[in-house]
Structure formats: structure tokens, C-alpha cells
Design an enzyme around this catalytic site. Structure first.
Site: not given
Ligand code: DPM
Length: 384
Positions: A18, A91, A137, A140-141, A159-161, A164-165
Site C-alpha cells: 500500500r 489486516d 477510533t 469496534l474491538r 478514518r484515514g491513514n 491524517t488521524r
Molecule cells: C484492523 C483494525 C484497524 C486496522 C481493527 C482493529 C484499526 C482501525 C481503527 C483490522 N486494521 O484493530 O480492531 O483504529 O480505526 C491497522 C493499523 C495497523 C495495522 C493501525 C491501528 C498498524 C499496526 C500493526 C488498521 N492495521 O490499528 O492503529 O502492524 O498492527
């Protein structure tokens, strides 16, 4: 496709990623590890946007596609445009597309969630924030667990990377704090912005959080051999246990499921949890295994999914056959823990969460400005 038509340079490895800054940093980490183990290799990085990067005005849990951040990259892999794809393990769905495997899980960064405070609350913790403070955030978790512990806080989608957040947090008064994975924050170089790390008593982490996964074509044995050198055994054990747990619960982004895992030389301890969306219901359990444990001997466990010539596969993760017994135990541990929670009613909680999640549309702030900022960032990263 073009990638298939050309004779492949055996010393060139093409990596799909990405294009967000975090994704690119993670891709460089994997490239550097591969370079160290294979000094003769050359690399090409092919970056692209995924559906999850493009749709920014919807909460993550609503878009409803399991391969939100992975689909376009997997198409490139399938068509032979790239040889490997670097992902955050969390992911990646526990069922990968036909013909794809995880060839390596690299060493896990701190898997915990972390609190990033608005500068005016820098000295606060979640417990000491003013009543009614808004926490950003889209997970939901995270919101389910924290609503249970902090009923006086409010939770809104953001949302956003990560860039952005963080800008949304600092440049306005919309949010008092964000909850983010410590791993991502640390990789971005923002460790000093972390005010609080959340232990398992406050917020358990997502399956696979903090680990990187390298995906490749199942039949590409040359690439699988390269990837075997950068796999981290303890992280792989944890990943196999956690993904076995997740797969059995059929959880995912659309329902609150979390874990807390400890791995030693010869043992795994897995704590798993399931929550209702508002956090009012919570099911927790912990199970452990060790290689001395006769109850978890290979005979009593489910067989791995696929048996190839030299490698086997648990929830998509390719395992060297020499690690098979411990991996089989770890996988079975995840499955058994999930079954214990299902026996206690996890199924009803998860079904209700998924159904409710379709009805309630949580607020999403300033989506249009997010899109334009994202585009600019993508350009900046691509241009560098
Ligand atoms: C997934 C979730 C989120 C990401 C759901 C969760 C967070 C979404 C949010 C499956 N993927 O964790 O319950 O907070 O709005 C994501 C992040 C990373 C990988 C960013 C984050 C970075 C760290 C890693 C987004 N995917 O969770 O803050 O390597 O685990």
C-alpha cells in the site's frame, strides 16, 4: 499480464505495498531484512491504493469487505506483477484467496494499543479525562472494551491513514485522544506521543496486531525459501494460535474479538475475549499449552490444512515441517479457546454485534477534507 510475459530476473524480487507512509515503512523493513539475509538480491517496490485507502467516508466495519486493504495487492500477486506483498498481519483475513499463502511472519513489535492524547490533555490518562471526552477510533474491538471500562467517555469513528488521524487530533477540538496500535505509532517515529499503553485489563489487542506478514504465491518455492529466513518463530507461534482462535469464532473487523498472548521457548498462553458492541457483555477465557503437555499431543489435534512437499499451512501461514508439532499445538489451542467461548455463548454475542453494526451508522467527521489530504500524502510518498 505484462509481469508474466517477461523472463524473470532471478535476482530481482518485486514487492507490492500500500502507498501510505506506514505501509511503505513496513515494506522497507521487510526489504531490509531480506537484503540482509540475501545480499545478492535486488528489489523493486510497487505501491498502490486499496479500497480501504480510497473509501474514507465510511466506518471501517461498515464497508464489510474482509480483504479491504489487501484485494488489489493480491490481484497483482496473482497476475505475477509482484512476487511478494507486505501487510500488517492483522489486516489479513484468516482465509486467504486460493493460491496465496503467508510465507513469513516477522518479529512482532509491541502488540498493545496505545493512547495518543490531544496536546492539551498530554498529562492525562483515559481514567482522568473530563467526563464526555470524545475518543477517536473506528475499531469496534477498542470501543467495546473501553466503553465497558470508561462509561463516561464517548467514542467516534475516525478514518484515514495515521498522518491524517494525528492531524485531525492536533488541529481541532473534535477528539480528546486517539487509540492506535503502538506498533504503527512506533514505526512512524511518534513513540513520544504515546501517553498510555493499554494492558489486557483495559484493552486486549487484535489478532495479529504488531506483526508483519509477507504474502506470496503458494507454488513459488524460490520465494518461500527466501521468506523462511526472515520468519520469527515466537511471533509465528502466536500468530497461528490467534488466527486459529479468530477463524473458529468467525470474527473479523465487524465484531469485537481480541487476544493477549504469551509465548516462551516451549509454551503458549492465549487469553481471548468477545464483547457486545456497547461492552455490556464480555466473555473471557485463558488456555495454555506446552510441548510437554500430553493433552495437546499431535494425535488429539486437527490436522493442518494443506500438506505440500516440505511445508504445511495453518490459517494461511506456511510452517517449516520441523516446527510442525508445536505449531499444531498452538493452532489447536486457539481453536479450543474459541470453542470454550462459543460454549459460553460467544456466538449469540457476535451475531448480535454484526447485526447491530449494519443498523447503527456511527458519525464520521470531515470525510471530504480527509480525501484530499490523503491524495496529497500519497503523492508526497510516491514522489520521494
Ligand atoms: C484492523 C483494525 C484497524 C486496522 C481493527 C482493529 C484499526 C482501525 C481503527 C483490522 N486494521 O484493530 O480492531 O483504529 O480505526 C491497522 C493499523 C495497523 C495495522 C493501525 C491501528 C498498524 C499496526 C500493526 C488498521 N492495521 O490499528 O492503529 O502492524 O498492527
Amino acid at each position: 499480464m505484462e509481469g508474466n510475459g517477461h523472463a524473470k530476473d532471478k535476482n530481482l524480487l518485486r514487492i507490492g505495498s500500500r502507498d501510505s507512509e506506514l505501509a511503505m515503512k513496513q515494506t522497507y523493513m521487510v526489504r531490509d531484512a531480506l537484503q540482509k539475509a540475501n545480499p545478492h538480491l535486488k528489489f523493486d517496490i510497487v505501491s498502490m491504493k486499496t479500497k480501504g485507502d480510497k473509501i474514507l467516508n465510511m466506518a471501517l466495519s461498515k464497508i464489510g469487505s474482509k480483504s479491504l486493504f489487501t484485494k488489489e495487492l493480491e490481484v497483482a500477486l496473482e497476475e505475477g506483477v509482484v512476487d511478494i506483498v507486505v501487510h500488517s498481519l492483522k489486516d489479513l483475513p484468516t482465509i486467504l484467496p486460493e493460491g496465496m499463502v503467508i510465507g513469513a511472519v516477522s518479529e512482532r513489535e509491541d502488540p498493545r494499543d496505545a493512547v495518543i492524547m490531544h496536546p492539551k490533555y498530554a498529562e492525562c490518562t483515559l481514567a482522568s479525562l473530563p467526563k464526555g471526552s470524545v475518543i477517536g477510533t473506528s475499531s469496534l474491538r477498542r470501543s467495546a472494551q473501553l466503553k465497558r471500562r470508561y462509561p463516561n467517555l464517548r467514542f467516534e469513528s475516525v478514518r484515514g491513514n495515521l498522518n491524517t488521524r494525528l492531524r485531525k487530533l492536533d488541529s481541532a477540538d473534535d477528539y480528546a485522544a486517539l487509540i492506535l496500535a503502538a506498533a504503527g505509532v512506533v514505526r512512524m517515529g511518534w513513540k513520544d506521543r504515546i501517553s498510555q499503553y493499554l494492558g489486557d485489563d483495559l484493552c486486549m489487542y487484535a489478532v495479529g496486531q504488531g506483526a508483519l506478514a509477507v504474502e506470496c504465491r503458494e507454488g513459488d518455492s524460490d520465494t518461500l525459501d527466501l521468506l523462511a529466513h526472515i520468519a520469527d518463530p515466537n511471533t509465528t507461534i502466536a500468530a497461528v494460535a490467534e488466527r486459529g482462535f479468530m477463524r473458529t469464532l468467525e470474527g473479523g473487523c465487524s465484531a469485537p474479538v481480541a487476544v493477549h498472548t504469551k509465548v516462551t521457548e516451549d509454551s503458549v498462553s492465549l487469553k481471548g475475549g468477545v464483547w457486545s458492541l456497547d461492552g455490556s457483555e464480555e466473555l473471557l477465557d485463558t488456555m495454555s499449552t506446552s510441548s510437554q503437555n500430553p493433552d495437546a499431543s499431535p494425535e488429539s489435534t486437527q490436522p493442518p490444512e494443506k500438506v505440500a512437499k516440505t511445508s504445511i499451512n495453518f490459517c494461511g501461514i506456511v510452517i517449516l515441517s520441523e516446527h510442525k508439532d508445536f505449531m499444531t499445538q498452538a493452532h489447536q489451542l486457539g481453536v479450543s479457546l474459541a470453542q470454550r467461548l462459543l460454549d459460553k455463548g460467544a456466538d449469540r454475542i457476535l451475531k448480535a454485534a454484526k447485526a447491530q453494526n449494519v443498523i447503527n451508522v456511527p458519525p464520521v467527521t470531515s470525510s471530504t477534507s480527509a480525501i484530499s489530504l490523503e491524495e496529497k500524502e500519497a503523492e508526497a510518498v510516491n514522489g520521494s
